[in-house]
Design a protein around this motif. Structure first.
Motif, PDB file in Angstrom:
ATOM      1  N   THR A   1      19.461  -0.164  -1.555  1.00 14.57           N
ATOM      2  CA  THR A   1      19.863  -1.503  -1.087  1.00 14.57           C
ATOM      3  C   THR A   1      21.091  -1.436  -0.186  1.00 14.57           C
ATOM      4  O   THR A   1      22.014  -0.649  -0.447  1.00 14.57           O
ATOM      5  N   TYR A   2      21.094  -2.278   0.832  1.00 14.30           N
ATOM      6  CA  TYR A   2      22.216  -2.346   1.778  1.00 14.30           C
ATOM      7  C   TYR A   2      22.602  -3.815   1.968  1.00 14.30           C
ATOM      8  O   TYR A   2      21.732  -4.648   2.233  1.00 14.30           O
ATOM      9  N   TRP A   3      23.881  -4.111   1.823  1.00 13.63           N
ATOM     10  CA  TRP A   3      24.398  -5.469   2.049  1.00 13.63           C
ATOM     11  C   TRP A   3      25.453  -5.425   3.154  1.00 13.63           C
ATOM     12  O   TRP A   3      26.267  -4.502   3.204  1.00 13.63           O
ATOM     13  N   LYS A   4      25.430  -6.460   4.015  1.00  9.73           N
ATOM     14  CA  LYS A   4      26.499  -6.625   5.005  1.00  9.73           C
ATOM     15  C   LYS A   4      26.920  -8.088   4.916  1.00  9.73           C
ATOM     16  O   LYS A   4      26.122  -8.986   5.235  1.00  9.73           O
ATOM     17  N   CYS A   5      28.135  -8.313   4.435  1.00  9.01           N
ATOM     18  CA  CYS A   5      28.555  -9.690   4.170  1.00  9.01           C
ATOM     19  C   CYS A   5      29.751 -10.076   5.039  1.00  9.01           C
ATOM     20  O   CYS A   5      30.770  -9.384   5.037  1.00  9.01           O
ATOM     21  N   SER A   6      29.602 -11.177   5.781  1.00  8.80           N
ATOM     22  CA  SER A   6      30.736 -11.710   6.553  1.00  8.80           C
ATOM     23  C   SER A   6      30.992 -13.133   6.056  1.00  8.80           C
ATOM     24  O   SER A   6      30.328 -13.609   5.138  1.00  8.80           O
ATOM     25  N   LEU A   7      31.944 -13.824   6.679  1.00  4.45           N
ATOM     26  CA  LEU A   7      32.270 -15.190   6.242  1.00  4.45           C
ATOM     27  C   LEU A   7      31.092 -16.141   6.409  1.00  4.45           C
ATOM     28  O   LEU A   7      30.907 -17.054   5.609  1.00  4.45           O
ATOM     29  N   THR A   8      30.287 -15.908   7.443  1.00  5.86           N
ATOM     30  CA  THR A   8      29.237 -16.896   7.736  1.00  5.86           C
ATOM     31  C   THR A   8      27.811 -16.375   7.530  1.00  5.86           C
ATOM     32  O   THR A   8      26.874 -17.164   7.441  1.00  5.86           O
TER      33      THR A   8
ATOM     34  N   THR B   1      25.081 -13.232   5.675  1.00 10.93           N
ATOM     35  CA  THR B   1      24.844 -12.112   4.757  1.00 10.93           C
ATOM     36  C   THR B   1      23.539 -11.440   5.170  1.00 10.93           C
ATOM     37  O   THR B   1      22.498 -12.101   5.262  1.00 10.93           O
ATOM     38  N   ASP B   2      23.615 -10.134   5.435  1.00 13.84           N
ATOM     39  CA  ASP B   2      22.412  -9.377   5.788  1.00 13.84           C
ATOM     40  C   ASP B   2      22.078  -8.418   4.660  1.00 13.84           C
ATOM     41  O   ASP B   2      22.955  -7.683   4.191  1.00 13.84           O
ATOM     42  N   ILE B   3      20.823  -8.427   4.250  1.00  8.75           N
ATOM     43  CA  ILE B   3      20.404  -7.544   3.159  1.00  8.75           C
ATOM     44  C   ILE B   3      19.150  -6.782   3.571  1.00  8.75           C
ATOM     45  O   ILE B   3      18.253  -7.345   4.207  1.00  8.75           O
ATOM     46  N   ARG B   4      19.137  -5.489   3.220  1.00 11.60           N
ATOM     47  CA  ARG B   4      17.916  -4.712   3.419  1.00 11.60           C
ATOM     48  C   ARG B   4      17.628  -3.930   2.145  1.00 11.60           C
ATOM     49  O   ARG B   4      18.535  -3.316   1.571  1.00 11.60           O
ATOM     50  N   VAL B   5      16.384  -3.975   1.721  1.00  9.20           N
ATOM     51  CA  VAL B   5      15.964  -3.176   0.562  1.00  9.20           C
ATOM     52  C   VAL B   5      14.855  -2.234   1.024  1.00  9.20           C
ATOM     53  O   VAL B   5      13.813  -2.688   1.499  1.00  9.20           O
ATOM     54  N   ASP B   6      15.111  -0.944   0.931  1.00 14.62           N
ATOM     55  CA  ASP B   6      14.069   0.040   1.247  1.00 14.62           C
ATOM     56  C   ASP B   6      13.369   0.431  -0.055  1.00 14.62           C
ATOM     57  O   ASP B   6      14.039   0.709  -1.057  1.00 14.62           O
ATOM     58  N   TYR B   7      12.049   0.441  -0.042  1.00 13.86           N
ATOM     59  CA  TYR B   7      11.320   0.873  -1.236  1.00 13.86           C
ATOM     60  C   TYR B   7      10.330   1.962  -0.853  1.00 13.86           C
ATOM     61  O   TYR B   7       9.875   2.039   0.289  1.00 13.86           O
TER      62      TYR B   7
ATOM     63  N   GLY C   1       8.344   0.878   2.567  1.00 13.37           N
ATOM     64  CA  GLY C   1       8.619  -0.226   3.482  1.00 13.37           C
ATOM     65  C   GLY C   1      10.007  -0.783   3.260  1.00 13.37           C
ATOM     66  O   GLY C   1      10.776  -0.260   2.456  1.00 13.37           O
ATOM     67  N   SER C   2      10.321  -1.845   3.983  1.00 19.79           N
ATOM     68  CA  SER C   2      11.636  -2.485   3.865  1.00 19.79           C
ATOM     69  C   SER C   2      11.483  -3.985   3.733  1.00 19.79           C
ATOM     70  O   SER C   2      10.584  -4.589   4.332  1.00 19.79           O
ATOM     71  N   LEU C   3      12.365  -4.567   2.940  1.00 17.73           N
ATOM     72  CA  LEU C   3      12.476  -6.030   2.843  1.00 17.73           C
ATOM     73  C   LEU C   3      13.790  -6.396   3.515  1.00 17.73           C
ATOM     74  O   LEU C   3      14.829  -5.789   3.223  1.00 17.73           O
ATOM     75  N   ARG C   4      13.733  -7.372   4.430  1.00 14.56           N
ATOM     76  CA  ARG C   4      14.963  -7.764   5.122  1.00 14.56           C
ATOM     77  C   ARG C   4      15.179  -9.263   4.985  1.00 14.56           C
ATOM     78  O   ARG C   4      14.220 -10.038   5.023  1.00 14.56           O
ATOM     79  N   ALA C   5      16.438  -9.642   4.852  1.00 19.73           N
ATOM     80  CA  ALA C   5      16.757 -11.073   4.823  1.00 19.73           C
ATOM     81  C   ALA C   5      18.129 -11.300   5.439  1.00 19.73           C
ATOM     82  O   ALA C   5      19.039 -10.481   5.284  1.00 19.73           O
ATOM     83  N   LYS C   6      18.223 -12.410   6.158  1.00 16.50           N
ATOM     84  CA  LYS C   6      19.504 -12.813   6.764  1.00 16.50           C
ATOM     85  C   LYS C   6      19.794 -14.230   6.274  1.00 16.50           C
ATOM     86  O   LYS C   6      18.930 -15.113   6.375  1.00 16.50           O
ATOM     87  N   PHE C   7      20.977 -14.424   5.716  1.00 16.48           N
ATOM     88  CA  PHE C   7      21.352 -15.726   5.165  1.00 16.48           C
ATOM     89  C   PHE C   7      22.536 -16.299   5.923  1.00 16.48           C
ATOM     90  O   PHE C   7      23.497 -15.577   6.213  1.00 16.48           O
ATOM     91  N   ASP C   8      22.464 -17.586   6.234  1.00 14.20           N
ATOM     92  CA  ASP C   8      23.652 -18.294   6.707  1.00 14.20           C
ATOM     93  C   ASP C   8      24.346 -18.847   5.463  1.00 14.20           C
ATOM     94  O   ASP C   8      23.681 -19.438   4.600  1.00 14.20           O
TER      95      ASP C   8
END
Length: 303
Positions: A168-175, A177-183, A244-251
């Motif tokens: 799992t990889y997280w990148k979090c800023s003030l506005t 959040t980017d997450i990637r899960v490789d399986y 594969g990978s699961l990706r999500a970007k959150f505001d």
């Protein structure tokens, strides 16, 4: 012919049946001379904790249990017979077992066995009969009764023993959040590569999520603050061999998000991780069915 004759009491065996005559249809009820049907089930649970993308930090524990199912008609046979045939069984492929804990009230074992790949057990028939009678009193309409026979722990070797590897990889800023899960599907973890079904990945995301973009598409639950991916099944036949990978970007409105632990669920019918198997020893009983499955216990990943 022969097997049937051997099971008859000796006086009946002497009276020769003339050739060509039939003994008539065998009764459906469980007669004391028939071999009595029992079914067994192996259920294993794989617990895993993944830390970031470092395979050496993966912690794994695999446990299992074996149950037997007895048809309700067997109770009558047991109670009407002062000494029913002892039900004995052998578990095969036990070399992967670290520990075996038989149900001490019901099951005896032979600790002196030298073969590390098989273990022999037999039942305390008196206790078994009493226990089945108790189950039947509690639930008289049931057509069969399940009995816990033993629990075991399977030896594991870190990430190599997990059917689905995660990073799992997280990148979090003030506005944002980017997450990637490789399986990655890992056939090495299984005796025979099995299909992982009903795969779900649940990811809590705090920080006041206002919008989510995801690939493949996840479901956002605003109340629980969790993203859920549902992948129908993963196997060697899946795209890219099951990786594969699961990706999500959150505001987010109240960032930055604190990275959390994601949880994974899957189930696999028809096989076990340990390859454990069972056979009956001696006469009087037959295995009508052996069910095998494994599923996730606590299966988690942190960044």
């Amino acid at each position: 012919g022969d097997v049937f004759t051997r099971k008859l009491p000796s006086f009946e065996r002497r009276s020769e049946t003339p050739a060509g005559t039939s003994r008539g249809p065998s009764p459906i009820s469980l007669g004391s001379q028939d071999s009595l049907p029992v079914a067994t089930a192996f259920t294993e649970s794989v617990n895993a904790y993944f830390k970031g993308a470092d395979p050496s930090k993966c912690i794994v524990k695999i446990t299992g249990d074996m149950t037997m199912s007895f048809p309700s008609g067997i109770i009558k046979v047991f109670t009407s017979n002062p000494s029913p045939a002892v039900l004995s069984f052998r578990i095969r492929n036990t070399s992967k077992f670290e520990q075996i804990l038989p149900n001490a009230q019901l099951v005896y074992s032979d600790p002196s066995q030298s073969d590390s790949n098989t273990k022999d057990f037999w039942m305390n028939m008196q206790t078994l009969t009493a226990y089945l009678k108790k189950l039947a009193e509690q639930n008289p309409s049931s057509s069969y009764y399940n009995v816990d026979i033993l629990k075991y722990q399977v030896s594991s070797n870190g990430i190599q023993s997990t059917p689905l590897n995660l990073a799992t990889y997280w990148k979090c800023s003030l506005t944002t959040t980017d997450i990637r899960v490789d399986y990655k599907y890992n056939p090495e973890a299984m005796v025979s590569p099995a299909v992982l079904s009903h795969v779900q990945i649940l990811m809590p995301v705090d920080g006041g999520v206002t919008c989510m973009q995801s690939l493949p598409t996840a479901i956002w639950n605003a109340e629980q603050k969790k993203a859920l991916w549902k992948l129908s099944e993963i196997s060697e036949k899946s795209e890219n061999g099951g990786s594969g990978s699961l990706r999500a970007k959150f505001d987010v409105s109240e960032g930055p998000t604190k990275p959390s632990t994601l949880a994974v669920q899957f189930v696999s019918e028809g096989s076990t991780l340990s390859g454990a198997d069972v056979e009956l020893v001696g006469t009087g009983y037959r295995l009508s069915l052996i069910k095998k499955r494994f599923a996730t216990g606590r299966y988690m990943a942190d960044c």
